[in-house]
Scaffold this active site. Structure first.
Site, PDB file in Angstrom:
ATOM      1  N   GLU A 221      -7.955   5.523  38.275  1.00 20.39           N
ATOM      2  CA  GLU A 221      -7.386   6.437  37.657  1.00 20.39           C
ATOM      3  C   GLU A 221      -7.336   7.940  38.849  1.00 20.39           C
ATOM      4  O   GLU A 221      -9.461   7.335  38.923  1.00 20.39           O
ATOM      5  CB  GLU A 221      -8.068   6.947  36.016  1.00 20.39           C
ATOM      6  CG  GLU A 221      -8.217   8.002  35.946  1.00 20.39           C
ATOM      7  CD  GLU A 221      -9.462   8.371  34.694  1.00 20.39           C
ATOM      8  OE1 GLU A 221      -9.501   7.243  34.192  1.00 20.39           O
ATOM      9  OE2 GLU A 221      -9.717   9.231  33.648  1.00 20.39           O
TER      10      GLU A 221
ATOM     11  N   LYS B  26     -17.624   6.838  27.881  1.00 17.92           N
ATOM     12  CA  LYS B  26     -16.720   6.786  28.228  1.00 17.92           C
ATOM     13  C   LYS B  26     -16.793   6.868  29.839  1.00 17.92           C
ATOM     14  O   LYS B  26     -16.351   6.918  31.405  1.00 17.92           O
ATOM     15  CB  LYS B  26     -15.087   6.825  27.901  1.00 17.92           C
ATOM     16  CG  LYS B  26     -14.080   5.503  28.467  1.00 17.92           C
ATOM     17  CD  LYS B  26     -13.186   6.802  29.514  1.00 17.92           C
ATOM     18  CE  LYS B  26     -12.233   5.686  30.000  1.00 17.92           C
ATOM     19  NZ  LYS B  26     -11.669   6.585  31.461  1.00 17.92           N
TER      20      LYS B  26
ATOM     21  N   ASP C  67     -20.578  -7.115  38.162  1.00 18.31           N
ATOM     22  CA  ASP C  67     -19.658  -7.694  36.691  1.00 18.31           C
ATOM     23  C   ASP C  67     -19.843  -6.399  36.076  1.00 18.31           C
ATOM     24  O   ASP C  67     -20.897  -6.597  34.888  1.00 18.31           O
ATOM     25  CB  ASP C  67     -21.267  -8.694  35.663  1.00 18.31           C
ATOM     26  CG  ASP C  67     -20.512  -9.269  34.226  1.00 18.31           C
ATOM     27  OD1 ASP C  67     -19.637  -8.332  34.297  1.00 18.31           O
ATOM     28  OD2 ASP C  67     -20.527 -10.258  34.551  1.00 18.31           O
TER      29      ASP C  67
ATOM     30  N   HIS D 268      -6.358  17.071  35.894  1.00 19.44           N
ATOM     31  CA  HIS D 268      -5.566  15.594  36.292  1.00 19.44           C
ATOM     32  C   HIS D 268      -4.260  16.078  36.211  1.00 19.44           C
ATOM     33  O   HIS D 268      -3.760  15.037  36.675  1.00 19.44           O
ATOM     34  CB  HIS D 268      -5.985  15.412  34.666  1.00 19.44           C
ATOM     35  CG  HIS D 268      -6.660  14.874  34.258  1.00 19.44           C
ATOM     36  ND1 HIS D 268      -6.997  12.896  33.503  1.00 19.44           N
ATOM     37  CD2 HIS D 268      -8.094  15.028  35.450  1.00 19.44           C
ATOM     38  CE1 HIS D 268      -8.808  12.365  33.341  1.00 19.44           C
ATOM     39  NE2 HIS D 268      -9.590  14.016  34.519  1.00 19.44           N
TER      40      HIS D 268
HETATM   41  P1  NAD Z   1     -26.431 -16.313  40.642  1.00 15.52           P
HETATM   42  O1  NAD Z   1     -26.059 -17.654  40.083  1.00 15.52           O
HETATM   43  O2  NAD Z   1     -25.219 -16.091  42.265  1.00 15.52           O
HETATM   44  O3  NAD Z   1     -28.372 -16.277  41.464  1.00 15.52           O
HETATM   45  C1  NAD Z   1     -28.757 -15.374  42.157  1.00 15.52           C
HETATM   46  C2  NAD Z   1     -29.214 -16.016  43.113  1.00 15.52           C
HETATM   47  O4  NAD Z   1     -29.244 -15.736  44.365  1.00 15.52           O
HETATM   48  C3  NAD Z   1     -30.411 -16.672  42.860  1.00 15.52           C
HETATM   49  O5  NAD Z   1     -30.153 -18.690  43.103  1.00 15.52           O
HETATM   50  C4  NAD Z   1     -30.983 -16.528  43.949  1.00 15.52           C
HETATM   51  O6  NAD Z   1     -32.097 -18.246  44.796  1.00 15.52           O
HETATM   52  C5  NAD Z   1     -30.203 -16.013  45.536  1.00 15.52           C
HETATM   53  N1  NAD Z   1     -31.053 -15.070  46.023  1.00 15.52           N
HETATM   54  C6  NAD Z   1     -31.387 -15.274  47.022  1.00 15.52           C
HETATM   55  N2  NAD Z   1     -31.951 -14.318  47.436  1.00 15.52           N
HETATM   56  C7  NAD Z   1     -32.235 -13.017  46.325  1.00 15.52           C
HETATM   57  C8  NAD Z   1     -32.537 -11.972  45.839  1.00 15.52           C
HETATM   58  N3  NAD Z   1     -33.091 -11.080  47.005  1.00 15.52           N
HETATM   59  N4  NAD Z   1     -33.405 -11.358  44.306  1.00 15.52           N
HETATM   60  C9  NAD Z   1     -32.827 -12.756  43.651  1.00 15.52           C
HETATM   61  N5  NAD Z   1     -31.818 -13.528  44.058  1.00 15.52           N
HETATM   62  C10 NAD Z   1     -31.593 -14.083  45.158  1.00 15.52           C
HETATM   63  O7  NAD Z   1     -26.175 -14.897  40.282  1.00 15.52           O
HETATM   64  P2  NAD Z   1     -26.501 -14.074  39.149  1.00 15.52           P
HETATM   65  O8  NAD Z   1     -27.263 -12.594  39.355  1.00 15.52           O
HETATM   66  O9  NAD Z   1     -27.912 -15.733  38.441  1.00 15.52           O
HETATM   67  O10 NAD Z   1     -25.615 -13.985  38.462  1.00 15.52           O
HETATM   68  C11 NAD Z   1     -24.438 -13.461  37.947  1.00 15.52           C
HETATM   69  C12 NAD Z   1     -23.317 -14.233  37.213  1.00 15.52           C
HETATM   70  O11 NAD Z   1     -23.472 -14.446  36.512  1.00 15.52           O
HETATM   71  C13 NAD Z   1     -22.105 -12.908  37.884  1.00 15.52           C
HETATM   72  O12 NAD Z   1     -20.899 -13.338  37.916  1.00 15.52           O
HETATM   73  C14 NAD Z   1     -22.262 -12.934  35.915  1.00 15.52           C
HETATM   74  O13 NAD Z   1     -20.408 -12.599  36.018  1.00 15.52           O
HETATM   75  C15 NAD Z   1     -22.088 -13.952  35.536  1.00 15.52           C
HETATM   76  N6  NAD Z   1     -22.267 -14.220  34.708  1.00 15.52           N
HETATM   77  C16 NAD Z   1     -22.666 -13.274  33.331  1.00 15.52           C
HETATM   78  C17 NAD Z   1     -23.143 -13.105  32.020  1.00 15.52           C
HETATM   79  C18 NAD Z   1     -23.295 -13.065  30.754  1.00 15.52           C
HETATM   80  O14 NAD Z   1     -23.277 -11.358  31.367  1.00 15.52           O
HETATM   81  N7  NAD Z   1     -23.667 -12.514  29.704  1.00 15.52           N
HETATM   82  C19 NAD Z   1     -23.329 -15.001  31.659  1.00 15.52           C
HETATM   83  C20 NAD Z   1     -22.728 -16.259  32.308  1.00 15.52           C
HETATM   84  C21 NAD Z   1     -23.240 -15.712  33.953  1.00 15.52           C
END
Ligand code: NAD
Length: 425
Positions: free
Chosen positions: A81, A265, A281, A379
């Site tokens: 946009e 928005k 996300d 715009h």
């Molecule tokens: P992820 O699964 O990749 O987990 C993060 C990993 O990074 C962990 O294993 C952790 O040990 C590691 N890590 C390394 N350094 C770190 C640090 N400094 N701090 C924290 N962790 C560290 O990612 P996530 O954040 O658990 O999940 C995000 C994903 O989940 C997104 O892609 C999202 O789209 C998806 N998701 C979203 C939903 C929802 O919003 N309802 C549901 C399911 C999945």
């Protein structure tokens, strides 16, 4: 390092990137990611989702002038946009007259939910769970060894009772986890699945859903700014008139959900584009923002604007912001990684604070335009480019077509098509 790059928009595209790389001290790999169309190889995309057939490109712009908690920040924004990047940059420039943005955030606490059904005795089950919280937290931590090592992990258990639901008596167990620098959805879901059998045995019920809540209201971020009225003077409008017009515009959103939806928005225009640029996300943030806006009886604006005793315009924004600098696509997508490097953020909390500042700037841009000349003039000039492209103007014809439409005051797709036909014919 400064986020003030005068006449940045006038530079040819390659020189813009050069200026940016120098300012931010980007590595060769990060710089390369900016040059790769879409910032991603098809072979990499193929591993990210299912049934990949291509890469969908979005323009990536950089908002300038941001000063957040005294730090200069260059803000990458991926959005289709027009006027969003310009609006954020301009308001960030105005906000510097009051010292830029102050921002803060909660610790990165995410909420996961386990739904317990078929309970023989709901109050008794709740009591037994309360008595064994320590054991539940330990079981959750065992499923998150990496997170615990990083100083995060399970922190609290909370219960919510719903004695009468279409599925019978329901006990919902909230597991609060500190997910450090990750958004945390996968980590929390892993912990929930790990504790579900224990919750079943303690409660005597059946664990049904085990999933993160996107209403991340224990992980709020906030930003504020204070603009002397003089900084708001614009065209024929005095600073005081612009200030009062903005406060009146906010009052509209404060009482009317039809307006509040559009107000919010506009805030998310800024926040989503930074979330997309950093591989986060944005649907999760959208869900959280709107659920939070509706969490206090009625749907409300996420920001507040008022005039203080010195006559300055003050603004404040507060919302859940579950964004990570690790996990998900944040490090897997080369351009997202490069954008995080450009932002120079060291923690998920710092990213959330910048996101809140961008949301507030974007909100101010929209309110200021609406409260003065309306948003269409600015715009439409920016949209003129899209009309020219849609009408088939070649790259070297676009500016000419745009200039003519602006001079004529006739910015329409049909006029763009006529002008392109004339040039080609
Ligand atoms: P992820 O699964 O990749 O987990 C993060 C990993 O990074 C962990 O294993 C952790 O040990 C590691 N890590 C390394 N350094 C770190 C640090 N400094 N701090 C924290 N962790 C560290 O990612 P996530 O954040 O658990 O999940 C995000 C994903 O989940 C997104 O892609 C999202 O789209 C998806 N998701 C979203 C939903 C929802 O919003 N309802 C549901 C399911 C999945």
């Amino acid at each position: 390092m400064t986020s003030r790059l005068p006449a940045f928009y006038n530079l040819p595209l390659e020189q813009r990137l050069e200026a940016l790389a120098q300012q931010a001290g980007l590595s060769a790999a990060d710089r390369q990611a900016f040059e790769l169309p879409g910032g991603l190889e098809l072979s990499q995309a193929d591993h990210m989702i299912e049934n990949v057939v291509g890469i969908f490109g979005l323009p990536l712009g950089v908002a300038l002038n941001f000063l957040v908690n005294g730090r200069e920040v260059l803000v990458p924004m991926a959005i289709e946009e027009p006027s969003v990047v310009a609006g954020a940059s301009y308001m960030a420039k105005l906000a510097r007259a009051g010292g830029g943005f102050t921002a803060g955030s909660d610790p990165p606490m995410m909420i996961g939910q386990v739904q317990l059904l078929d309970l023989p005795d709901l109050p008794a089950a709740a009591e037994r769970i309360q008595a064994r919280v320590r054991e539940i937290l330990e079981a959750a931590d065992q499923a998150l060894p990496g997170m615990v090592e990083l100083g995060g992990g399970a922190r609290e258990v909370e219960l919510r009772s719903f004695p009468e639901t279409p599925a019978g008596p329901m006990l919902v167990v909230h597991l609060l986890c500190d997910t450090r620098d990750a958004m945390g959805a996968n980590s929390v879901n892993t912990a929930l699945e790990a504790i579900a059998p224990l919750l079943e045995s303690i409660s005597g019920g059946r664990a049904h859903l085990r999933i993160l809540s996107n209403l991340a209201d224990r992980r709020l971020a906030w930003a504020g700014c204070r603009l002397p009225a003089a900084a708001l003077a614009y065209s024929d409008f005095s600073g005081e008139a612009v200030r009062d017009g903005i406060v009146e515009a906010w009052a509209f959103a404060a009482v009317d959900p039809y307006r509040a939806a559009t107000h919010n928005k506009g805030i998310m225009n800024g926040i989503d584009s930074v979330l997309i640029a950093t591989g986060n996300d944005w649907r999760a943030a959208e869900a959280g923002a709107h659920a939070y806006a509706a969490s206090q009886g009625g749907y409300r604006p996420l920001s507040r604007w008022w005039s203080d005793e010195q006559g300055a315009l003050c603004g404040e924004l507060r919302l859940p912001l579950a964004a990570g600098i690790v996990g998900g696509a944040t490090q897997a997508h080369p351009l997202a990684r490069a954008c995080l490097a450009l932002l120079g953020v060291k923690s998920a909390r710092e990213l959330a604070e910048i996101l809140a500042a961008v949301g507030l700037a974007q909100n101010l841009a929209a309110l200021r335009a609406l409260a003065t000349e309306g948003i269409q003039r600015g715009h439409m000039i920016l949209h003129a480019r899209q009309f020219a492209i849609s009408a088939g103007a070649a790259p070297d014809e676009i500016e000419g077509v745009v200039r003519q439409m602006v001079a004529e005051g006739e910015i329409r797709l049909e006029r763009a098509a006529e002008l392109v036909r004339q040039r080609k014919g």
